[in-house]
Motif scaffolding. Sequence first.
Motif, PDB file in Angstrom:
ATOM      1  N   LEU A 198      -4.029   1.827  -2.920  1.00 14.71           N
ATOM      2  CA  LEU A 198      -3.686   0.479  -2.379  1.00 14.71           C
ATOM      3  C   LEU A 198      -3.244  -0.146  -3.800  1.00 14.71           C
ATOM      4  O   LEU A 198      -3.570  -0.166  -4.595  1.00 14.71           O
ATOM      5  N   THR A 199      -2.024  -1.011  -3.430  1.00  8.97           N
ATOM      6  CA  THR A 199      -1.476  -1.867  -4.487  1.00  8.97           C
ATOM      7  C   THR A 199      -1.015  -3.254  -3.820  1.00  8.97           C
ATOM      8  O   THR A 199      -0.589  -3.293  -2.726  1.00  8.97           O
ATOM      9  N   LEU A 212      -7.348  -6.458   1.050  1.00 10.97           N
ATOM     10  CA  LEU A 212      -7.214  -7.239  -0.191  1.00 10.97           C
ATOM     11  C   LEU A 212      -6.725  -8.571   0.061  1.00 10.97           C
ATOM     12  O   LEU A 212      -7.151  -9.495  -1.074  1.00 10.97           O
ATOM     13  N   VAL A 272      -7.790   1.662  -5.351  1.00 11.74           N
ATOM     14  CA  VAL A 272      -6.778   0.753  -5.949  1.00 11.74           C
ATOM     15  C   VAL A 272      -6.309   1.159  -6.858  1.00 11.74           C
ATOM     16  O   VAL A 272      -7.027   1.879  -7.820  1.00 11.74           O
ATOM     17  N   GLN A 284      -3.584  -2.914   2.602  1.00 18.33           N
ATOM     18  CA  GLN A 284      -3.710  -3.672   1.816  1.00 18.33           C
ATOM     19  C   GLN A 284      -4.053  -5.057   2.181  1.00 18.33           C
ATOM     20  O   GLN A 284      -4.633  -5.827   1.509  1.00 18.33           O
ATOM     21  N   LEU A 307     -11.667  -0.309   3.095  1.00 14.47           N
ATOM     22  CA  LEU A 307     -10.389  -0.585   2.263  1.00 14.47           C
ATOM     23  C   LEU A 307      -9.385   0.558   2.738  1.00 14.47           C
ATOM     24  O   LEU A 307      -9.313   1.662   2.028  1.00 14.47           O
ATOM     25  N   CYS A 320     -11.270  -4.388  -5.920  1.00  8.12           N
ATOM     26  CA  CYS A 320     -10.390  -3.967  -6.556  1.00  8.12           C
ATOM     27  C   CYS A 320     -10.727  -2.848  -7.643  1.00  8.12           C
ATOM     28  O   CYS A 320      -9.926  -1.824  -8.312  1.00  8.12           O
ATOM     29  N   THR A 351      -3.344  -3.135  -9.964  1.00  6.93           N
ATOM     30  CA  THR A 351      -4.065  -3.947  -9.094  1.00  6.93           C
ATOM     31  C   THR A 351      -5.383  -4.485  -9.767  1.00  6.93           C
ATOM     32  O   THR A 351      -5.799  -5.691  -9.907  1.00  6.93           O
ATOM     33  N   LYS A 352      -6.045  -3.492 -10.432  1.00  6.67           N
ATOM     34  CA  LYS A 352      -7.377  -3.620 -10.846  1.00  6.67           C
ATOM     35  C   LYS A 352      -7.383  -4.778 -12.063  1.00  6.67           C
ATOM     36  O   LYS A 352      -8.066  -5.669 -12.035  1.00  6.67           O
ATOM     37  N   ALA A 387       0.859  -1.160   0.014  1.00  5.99           N
ATOM     38  CA  ALA A 387       0.018  -0.081   0.088  1.00  5.99           C
ATOM     39  C   ALA A 387       0.657   1.207  -0.100  1.00  5.99           C
ATOM     40  O   ALA A 387       1.862   1.426   0.582  1.00  5.99           O
TER      41      ALA A 387
END
Length: 577
Positions: free
Chosen positions: A31-32, A97, A151, A94, A91, A146, A155-156, A2
């Motif tokens: 967020l990643t 997720l 995000v 991280q 969210l 995501c 990541t999406k 993140a």
Amino acid sequence: MAAEKNQTSGDQNSDVLPQEGTEEEQNKVVLTLEILQTIKDAQQTHGLRHGDYQRYRGYCARRLRRLRKGLHFTCGNRHKFQRKPITEELLSEQRFLLMPLMEAERAWSYAMQLKQEANTEHRKQFHMVSRMKKAAGHAATLARLCDSDKVDARTKLEAQAYSAWMQGSLEFEVQLWEAALNHFNEAKTIYEKLSSALPEDARMVYDLRVEDIKPSIRYCAYNIGDQSAMEDLLQMRVKSGAQGMLGDKLDELVAQTREKQAATISEVTWQGRTVSVKQEQVRLFLLSYQESSTDLQAAPDTNSKLEVYEKLLMDCKDAMQVLRGELREDPLARAAQAEGKTSQLAHLLTYLTYIRNTITIQRNLLMADTVKASLSPGAAVDGRRAAKPQDLVRLYDIILQNVEELRQLPGIQDDAMMAQNLEAQSDACKAYRSFYIAKSYAVSQKWKEAVALYDQALVQGKTALGLYASLPDSAERIAELEGLVAEVHANKSSSHASCILDSPTSPDEQDLTLNDTGANMVTFPPNFQPIPCKPLFFDLALNHVEFPSLQDRLAEQKKGGGIANMVKGWFWGGGNK
């Protein structure tokens, strides 16, 4: 990872997760999560390197429990389970997720474990499909989360590809080929785009996933009606050694294809005799044996080639069992045996025995080449010890046994060319065996035994060379044996020298050792050899040189009393004056 993480307080309640900072700051949270890299690292570390899905499932469950405990996001208590959905508002880091990702991986690994067990317990096939549905649902939840603005784009895309792959895997298992093909293509396209957009050092994991998806796409296309995909699938099975979800399907496809082709094999000819092949198991094996050369050429490494050999040996064993059963029950075969004749079934069984021993020899020679490559101390691979000469001695013992079994088969000695070839193979194997026994003695510094065995290896190697010299298509074997003979010579000289250097230092014993005719390491004095002699030069130009005339000077000398008077005048004339 993140880009920004909010710390949770220790006294938060189980329904709402308090967050720090203003609403404007929270909206900036990005967020990643590198989904594919995360699961690949976890799988390789926790069991899937060896196909242990149960161990990986246990890891996913433990990590999921740690995540919930660390986030104070437990689902009820030990007495009652109460699921709490993860929403976009939660969210903040991280780990939110990671929870649906670990849930999907846990369900998927359980499904793969059940798939392995379903080979013997078919009822588990239904349970496996149920767990795959669970995994696809959790993957869809991850993709939905995501899709939030919190995000980042990478990541999406990864979440969409992961969800598409998981959904395609479910549809693959329930044989919805067209839907599975669409989802696999979607996942493949996303991973290819991610690979092209990332630096070179980050592409490998995506490229490997694309290569894993391709066989599934071709198999779906084949089941939809694309017959051109079948040949590609057969090559993929040999090259990649596909396992898990696709491996069994490809094995089934190979079996179906070979059943159709095996119908064309109705008879075989061996040793000048043609016999009919009526047994389906034998036909399938003979077809596999015919195609084995292509499979071996397509195999990318030694392990893949060994798998081809092992599969052939298993098929050969099954075919021979079928023939033996029919041979015991066939009255014509028993009557022919009583008359000292060979029936068609017996001849076919002898042919399969010949093939089995030939395949075993080829496999063991391949294993010997692999051991030779790791024979030096610095050649240890993956933490394993380097090979020893004794390992090769054992392999060549087995090869010799297989060659002797071939020589004992009925009708082999009637074929002079084949008998000579087998004799040459036997002598060559004996030469290698003696050579590696000698090396093992040399390692133990038993020089006399080593020298004697090197001598034996030389004799056997030269005998094999003489036999191969008159056989066709033996250039490769001859070159290999010539290299062996040269190496034996070098090792023998080295062991001989070490024997002399390690001999007793007592004058009498040392004298006896050095004066022994067997201790001559080189011929001394050396034998004469012709060499070019020193060239002779003749001055031919002298005959054509014209010197000046000296007659006038000779006349003057005669008038003056000659040279003696002149010299005499020089030395004494001055004194008289």
